[in-house]
Design a protein around this motif. Structure first.
Motif, PDB file in Angstrom:
ATOM      1  N   TYR A 277       4.082  18.366  18.165  1.00 22.33           N
ATOM      2  CA  TYR A 277       4.964  18.153  17.242  1.00 22.33           C
ATOM      3  C   TYR A 277       5.523  19.302  16.651  1.00 22.33           C
ATOM      4  O   TYR A 277       4.771  20.053  16.025  1.00 22.33           O
ATOM      5  CB  TYR A 277       4.662  17.189  15.937  1.00 22.33           C
ATOM      6  CG  TYR A 277       5.417  16.678  15.018  1.00 22.33           C
ATOM      7  CD1 TYR A 277       6.659  15.924  15.477  1.00 22.33           C
ATOM      8  CD2 TYR A 277       5.426  17.315  13.739  1.00 22.33           C
ATOM      9  CE1 TYR A 277       7.597  15.431  14.420  1.00 22.33           C
ATOM     10  CE2 TYR A 277       6.265  16.806  12.711  1.00 22.33           C
ATOM     11  CZ  TYR A 277       7.311  15.954  12.971  1.00 22.33           C
ATOM     12  OH  TYR A 277       8.248  15.596  12.194  1.00 22.33           O
TER      13      TYR A 277
ATOM     14  N   MET B 144      11.662  14.934   7.917  1.00 20.49           N
ATOM     15  CA  MET B 144      12.141  13.854   9.086  1.00 20.49           C
ATOM     16  C   MET B 144      13.410  13.421   8.437  1.00 20.49           C
ATOM     17  O   MET B 144      13.436  12.743   7.346  1.00 20.49           O
ATOM     18  CB  MET B 144      10.840  12.670   9.249  1.00 20.49           C
ATOM     19  CG  MET B 144      11.315  11.573   9.926  1.00 20.49           C
ATOM     20  SD  MET B 144      10.120  10.269   9.780  1.00 20.49           S
ATOM     21  CE  MET B 144       8.480  11.206  10.245  1.00 20.49           C
TER      22      MET B 144
ATOM     23  N   GLN C 287       6.567  12.665  18.427  1.00 16.90           N
ATOM     24  CA  GLN C 287       5.855  13.499  19.010  1.00 16.90           C
ATOM     25  C   GLN C 287       5.006  13.138  20.358  1.00 16.90           C
ATOM     26  O   GLN C 287       5.094  11.918  20.732  1.00 16.90           O
ATOM     27  CB  GLN C 287       4.497  13.740  18.079  1.00 16.90           C
ATOM     28  CG  GLN C 287       3.420  12.524  18.018  1.00 16.90           C
ATOM     29  CD  GLN C 287       2.213  12.608  17.247  1.00 16.90           C
ATOM     30  OE1 GLN C 287       2.153  13.816  16.633  1.00 16.90           O
ATOM     31  NE2 GLN C 287       1.239  11.793  17.513  1.00 16.90           N
TER      32      GLN C 287
ATOM     33  N   HIS D  55       3.579  10.522  13.068  1.00 13.30           N
ATOM     34  CA  HIS D  55       4.905  10.770  13.748  1.00 13.30           C
ATOM     35  C   HIS D  55       5.243   9.834  15.010  1.00 13.30           C
ATOM     36  O   HIS D  55       5.827  10.496  16.126  1.00 13.30           O
ATOM     37  CB  HIS D  55       4.941  12.360  14.367  1.00 13.30           C
ATOM     38  CG  HIS D  55       4.353  13.266  13.231  1.00 13.30           C
ATOM     39  ND1 HIS D  55       5.073  13.178  11.994  1.00 13.30           N
ATOM     40  CD2 HIS D  55       3.665  14.248  13.144  1.00 13.30           C
ATOM     41  CE1 HIS D  55       4.347  14.157  11.412  1.00 13.30           C
ATOM     42  NE2 HIS D  55       3.650  14.815  12.067  1.00 13.30           N
TER      43      HIS D  55
ATOM     44  N   ASN E 196      10.629   5.761  13.686  1.00  8.83           N
ATOM     45  CA  ASN E 196       9.239   5.767  13.646  1.00  8.83           C
ATOM     46  C   ASN E 196       8.703   4.521  12.665  1.00  8.83           C
ATOM     47  O   ASN E 196       7.866   3.796  13.284  1.00  8.83           O
ATOM     48  CB  ASN E 196       8.917   6.828  12.301  1.00  8.83           C
ATOM     49  CG  ASN E 196       7.316   6.825  12.186  1.00  8.83           C
ATOM     50  OD1 ASN E 196       7.196   6.253  11.067  1.00  8.83           O
ATOM     51  ND2 ASN E 196       6.453   7.516  12.867  1.00  8.83           N
TER      52      ASN E 196
END
Length: 387
Positions: free
Chosen positions: A272, A1, A287, A283, A9
């Motif tokens: 994802y 990420m 996602q 996520h 997020n």
């Protein structure tokens, strides 16, 4: 990420936690799903990350093969000929691949719509769709426009490919004493978790009680989903449509298959980086979250909104009815191209791929069409008796 994804997020998690607090510690799941997918600037479909194709999280039929869009163009041509003109409106056009395929095929058939309209809420996806159309069909770009709300009046074909599965859904659970509970989202020490509460969402208790009356979803511990936003959405679509055909293409089941006893944890799935899993609380903003479609509910809501059910069949039978075999024969210029088309067609048609899992439901309104002679896509196999 990466840092940008991590920031999305964190910010989206904080946004959801704030709404949980504002609603007394429990947020109905449909509102959580709405925020996770569509919160301005943060939700999965509006935050700007790649979603479609090899670099995204999933692949849709237009990315698998241009034959998909060309087959839909055959259906559009039939409807536009019946109406002596009209428009095409595509909901949520994704990468723009489907619009390109349909327009190029209709151009080749000399049956272009007056306008090709795309209803797309995401500015990022709008930009990607514009770029795709300008690159692949620059001569047709002026025929296209983008909307963020339904037009007041519409005549022609409406296409919603993998749209219904991304609509926020309510989730329910049957308690140990047979009581109906709503699954909500709460904040436990900084982590999003589920809780079961007395039904708070308007209409949920009635909808689950109707399932019980049909002998469905009755066992203690049974969990599943209900899309209570479907009927208002189809009513809004019907209010816009004067004459035309609505094509709804998605993965799902008729109601008795959807709520069968063995499917006791529902159909909710997350995607994802091309991996499917069942945890919607990781996520966040990165996602996809989807639920299968209850096509019986779609047909009922469509009928209540003023549509007539024009057909219901599997994707495989629909594409065969639109002449995918003929399109394959006429499209392959080289042996390599023929092989690519054959491989793509297998993914669209095989029961183990998309052929049986995806269904197509058609809704007519204001159109003088002899339903004894089905639209071409529904001519191979009629499954309306299963709805």
């Amino acid at each position: 990420m990466n840092d940008h994804s991590h920031a999305i997020n964190i910010a989206l998690t904080a946004r959801i936690q704030a709404e949980i607090r504002a609603q007394g510690g429990a947020l109905p799941f449909d509102r959580f799903m709405e925020l996770a997918l569509y919160a301005p600037g943060l939700g999965y479909y509006v935050a700007g990350a790649p979603k479609f194709g090899a670099d995204g999280d999933f692949v849709t039929a237009p990315e698998l093969s241009p034959l998909f869009g060309r087959c839909l163009a055959v259906q559009c041509a039939e409807v536009l000929a019946t109406l002596d003109g009209g428009e095409i409106l595509e909901f949520g056009a994704g990468s723009g691949a489907l619009a390109v395929q349909i327009l190029l095929e209709l151009d080749a058939r000399n049956r272009l719509p007056d306008r090709y309209r795309i209803l797309e809420l995401s500015p990022d996806l709008q930009a990607r769709q514009r770029a795709a159309l300008q690159q692949a069909a620059p001569q047709l770009f002026a025929r296209c426009d983008w909307l963020t709300t339904l037009p007041e009046r519409f005549n022609g074909v409406i296409i919603a490919n993998e749209v219904l599965d991304a609509m926020p859904v309510q989730r329910f659970r049957i308690g140990s004493a047979g009581e109906i509970l709503e699954i909500a989202v709460t904040d436990t020490a900084g982590h999003l978790t589920e809780c079961a509460i007395p039904p708070r969402s308007l209409g949920l208790h009635h909808a689950v009680s109707a399932l019980h009356s049909a002998g469905l979803a009755t066992a203690p511990g049974y969990e599943s989903e209900i899309n209570l936003r479907l009927a208002p959405w189809l009513t809004a679509v019907s209010n816009a449509v004067e004459r035309g055909l609505v094509l709804l293409i998605d993965y799902g089941y008729p109601r008795r298959e959807y709520y069968q006893p063995e499917r006791n944890m529902g159909t909710l799935r997350c995607h994802y980086h091309h991996q499917a899993h069942s945890d919607p609380y990781v996520h966040l903003g990165l996602q996809d979250i989807t639920a299968h479609v209850d096509f019986t509910a779609v047909a009922e809501a469509g009928s209540a909104a003023g549509f007539a059910v024009a057909g219901f069949t599997t994707q495989a039978h629909y594409l065969i009815g639109c002449g995918i075999d003929h399109l394959m024969q006429t499209a392959a210029a080289t042996p390599d191209a023929a092989l690519d088309l054959a491989l793509g067609a297998k993914q669209l048609l095989l029961p183990t791929a998309m052929g049986e899992r995806f269904k197509v439901l058609g809704l007519n309104k204001g159109i003088e069409h002899d339903l004894a002679r089905a639209w071409c896509g529904f001519s191979m196999r009629d499954l309306r008796d299963r709805l």
